[in-house]
Structure formats: structure tokens, C-alpha cells
Design a protein around this motif. Structure first.
Motif, PDB file in Angstrom:
ATOM      1  N   MET A 159       2.866  45.339   1.064  1.00 48.30           N
ATOM      2  CA  MET A 159       3.092  45.711   2.469  1.00 48.30           C
ATOM      3  C   MET A 159       1.850  46.421   3.017  1.00 48.30           C
ATOM      4  O   MET A 159       1.358  47.347   2.375  1.00 48.30           O
ATOM      5  N   THR A 160       1.367  45.985   4.171  1.00 49.05           N
ATOM      6  CA  THR A 160       0.139  46.579   4.709  1.00 49.05           C
ATOM      7  C   THR A 160       0.437  47.646   5.763  1.00 49.05           C
ATOM      8  O   THR A 160      -0.462  48.098   6.455  1.00 49.05           O
ATOM      9  N   SER A 161       1.706  48.013   5.888  1.00 48.35           N
ATOM     10  CA  SER A 161       2.089  48.998   6.914  1.00 48.35           C
ATOM     11  C   SER A 161       1.389  50.341   6.719  1.00 48.35           C
ATOM     12  O   SER A 161       1.238  50.830   5.600  1.00 48.35           O
ATOM     13  N   THR A 162       0.969  50.940   7.819  1.00 45.15           N
ATOM     14  CA  THR A 162       0.492  52.320   7.743  1.00 45.15           C
ATOM     15  C   THR A 162       1.630  53.298   8.058  1.00 45.15           C
ATOM     16  O   THR A 162       1.529  54.485   7.789  1.00 45.15           O
ATOM     17  N   LEU A 163       2.707  52.760   8.641  1.00 45.47           N
ATOM     18  CA  LEU A 163       3.839  53.622   8.998  1.00 45.47           C
ATOM     19  C   LEU A 163       4.655  54.018   7.769  1.00 45.47           C
ATOM     20  O   LEU A 163       5.103  55.170   7.659  1.00 45.47           O
ATOM     21  N   ILE A 164       4.849  53.056   6.844  1.00 47.81           N
ATOM     22  CA  ILE A 164       5.707  53.339   5.679  1.00 47.81           C
ATOM     23  C   ILE A 164       5.193  54.539   4.865  1.00 47.81           C
ATOM     24  O   ILE A 164       5.981  55.444   4.547  1.00 47.81           O
ATOM     25  N   PRO A 165       3.900  54.592   4.554  1.00 45.39           N
ATOM     26  CA  PRO A 165       3.435  55.796   3.822  1.00 45.39           C
ATOM     27  C   PRO A 165       3.657  57.091   4.606  1.00 45.39           C
ATOM     28  O   PRO A 165       3.957  58.134   4.006  1.00 45.39           O
ATOM     29  N   LEU A 166       3.562  57.016   5.926  1.00 41.41           N
ATOM     30  CA  LEU A 166       3.803  58.223   6.734  1.00 41.41           C
ATOM     31  C   LEU A 166       5.265  58.626   6.687  1.00 41.41           C
ATOM     32  O   LEU A 166       5.601  59.813   6.599  1.00 41.41           O
ATOM     33  N   LEU A 167       6.154  57.625   6.756  1.00 43.86           N
ATOM     34  CA  LEU A 167       7.591  57.933   6.689  1.00 43.86           C
ATOM     35  C   LEU A 167       7.941  58.521   5.314  1.00 43.86           C
ATOM     36  O   LEU A 167       8.820  59.379   5.210  1.00 43.86           O
ATOM     37  N   ARG A 168       7.223  58.033   4.291  1.00 40.55           N
ATOM     38  CA  ARG A 168       7.458  58.557   2.937  1.00 40.55           C
ATOM     39  C   ARG A 168       6.959  60.012   2.837  1.00 40.55           C
ATOM     40  O   ARG A 168       7.538  60.843   2.148  1.00 40.55           O
TER      41      ARG A 168
END
Ligand SMILES: Cc1cc2nc3c(=O)[nH]c(=O)nc-3n(C[C@H](O)[C@H](O)[C@H](O)COP(=O)(O)O)c2cc1C
Length: 199
Positions: free
Chosen positions: A1-10
């Protein structure tokens, strides 16, 4: 997954051990919170969410209001844990107070009567989106926070202290500051019980 949002949500977690050692100046934190709420969606673009951002003595005043309000209703023998908890929020650098403007909700109910029952719900949903967005934006810049709910106990004194409109309904308090402890373990329920995908 190339999302930058997912690491932030984590990265966004409940932080209960806060300090005052912010990596950003207060003005930048203030601007970050304002812009995050400004960009959060709302039903009919009604922009019903309001926020009061407290630093320094104003932040300490809020947690003093909470403490004295609770002291009046919690039995003295049980107050020690409450006292410690409130002090842990006061130990942070600031607090965001989240409100929903009930005048906005009432006007929408008047103007769009067919949706009248939905507007209070949509206002709450929009407020929740703003809270998540701010919590995540703070996490991105290394600021820890948690979400607290001492409303409605403190509503009248908060409104009087900062001269807020009667239509602003307090919905949540978000104490924030430097992360002074690792986050606790977090478990997740089975995806199979939460999600279905059909094609
Ligand atoms: C709608 C909502 C209400 C919450 N209310 C409180 C609260 O009153 N006090 C508190 O300490 N945490 C509160 N929380 C935080 C949750 O307990 C926390 O987000 C959850 O346990 C997951 O942990 P995490 O935030 O570290 O991911 C609330 C969270 C949500 C989304």
C-alpha cells in the motif's frame, strides 16, 4: 500500500502521559488545528464545528474547572484517582475544546425541514471527523493527545470563562502535548467480523 494516510492513522493514538515540550511554536500548532477543522467536511457545507484552543494559563484554567467540578460530586474517598487523571491532562501544553454550533443546526432544520431529524446527527458526525482530523494532524507533527468528555458538567463555566456563545455546545476536550511515554498495546478484532467486500 502506498498510502501516506495509513501510517498517520496508525501513528494517532491516545496519549495519557503528556508534557509541555512541543516541537512547534504555539502559533503553528494553533494554525494547524484551525486549518484542519476548516478543511473537515460538514453536511450541506454547514461548517457547524467550532473550536477553542487553549495554551498556558488558559489550558490550566480548563483543567482546574474540571477538577473543581468533579471534586464537588465525587466522594472524597474516591477523589485521588480523579485528581491524578486531571493532573495528567493539565501536564500537557494545551487543550482543544470542540463545539457544535446549535444555531447552525436549527437553521438547517428550519430551511430543510425534510431532513430535520438528520441535522443533529450530521453535526455530531462532522464534529467527530474534525476531532479525528485534528488528532491525526497533531500526531503527524509528533504531538500526543487524547479525547476527553467532561461535558456537560463543565459547559456553563467554560462558556462563562471564555465568553462563548450560548449556541456553542461543548462536545469534547482534547488535551495535547509532548509524548512522554510509549503508547499502550492496541488489539484489533477480526476483520471477518467487521468487513464484507462483494464484487
Ligand atoms: C467517540 C470517542 C469517545 C472517546 N471518549 C474517550 C474519553 O472520554 N476518555 C478517554 O480517555 N478516551 C476516550 N476515547 C479514546 C478511546 O478510548 C481510544 O481511542 C481507543 O481505546 C483506541 O485507542 P487509541 O486512541 O490509542 O487508538 C474516545 C474515543 C472516541 C472515538
Amino acid at each position: 500500500m502506498t498510502s501516506t494516510l495509513i501510517p498517520l492513522l496508525r501513528q494517532r493514538r491516545s496519549q495519557y502521559v503528556l508534557g509541555r515540550d512541543l516541537a512547534l511554536p504555539q502559533d503553528e500548532v494553533d494554525a494547524l488545528i484551525r486549518e484542519t477543522i476548516r478543511l473537515t467536511p460538514s453536511a450541506f457545507n454547514s461548517q457547524s464545528s467550532r473550536a477553542v484552543i487553549l495554551f498556558g494559563d488558559a489550558h490550566l484554567k480548563l483543567w482546574s474547572i474540571v477538577k473543581e467540578t468533579l471534586r464537588a460530586i465525587v466522594p472524597a474517598a474516591n477523589f485521588a484517582s480523579t485528581d491524578t487523571k486531571i493532573d495528567s491532562f493539565a501536564a500537557g501544553a494545551g487543550t482543544v475544546l470542540f463545539f457544535e454550533d446549535q444555531d447552525v443546526v436549527a437553521k438547517l432544520q428550519h430551511d430543510y425541514a425534510a431532513y430535520a431529524e438528520n441535522f443533529p446527527i450530521w453535526s455530531e458526525q462532522s464534529g467527530g471527523m474534525a476531532q479525528l482530523a485534528v488528532w491525526t494532524a497533531l500526531a503527524e507533527v509528533g504531538i500526543g493527545a487524547s479525547l476527553q468528555h467532561y461535558n456537560p458538567l463543565i459547559d456553563a463555566e467554560v462558556a462563562a470563562t471564555w465568553g462563548l456563545p450560548a449556541s456553542w455546545k461543548l462536545r469534547a476536550q482534547m488535551p495535547f502535548g509532548s509524548n512522554e511515554a510509549p503508547f499502550g498495546e492496541k488489539t484489533f478484532m477480526d476483520d471477518a467480523e467487521r468487513f464484507h467486500t462483494f464484487r
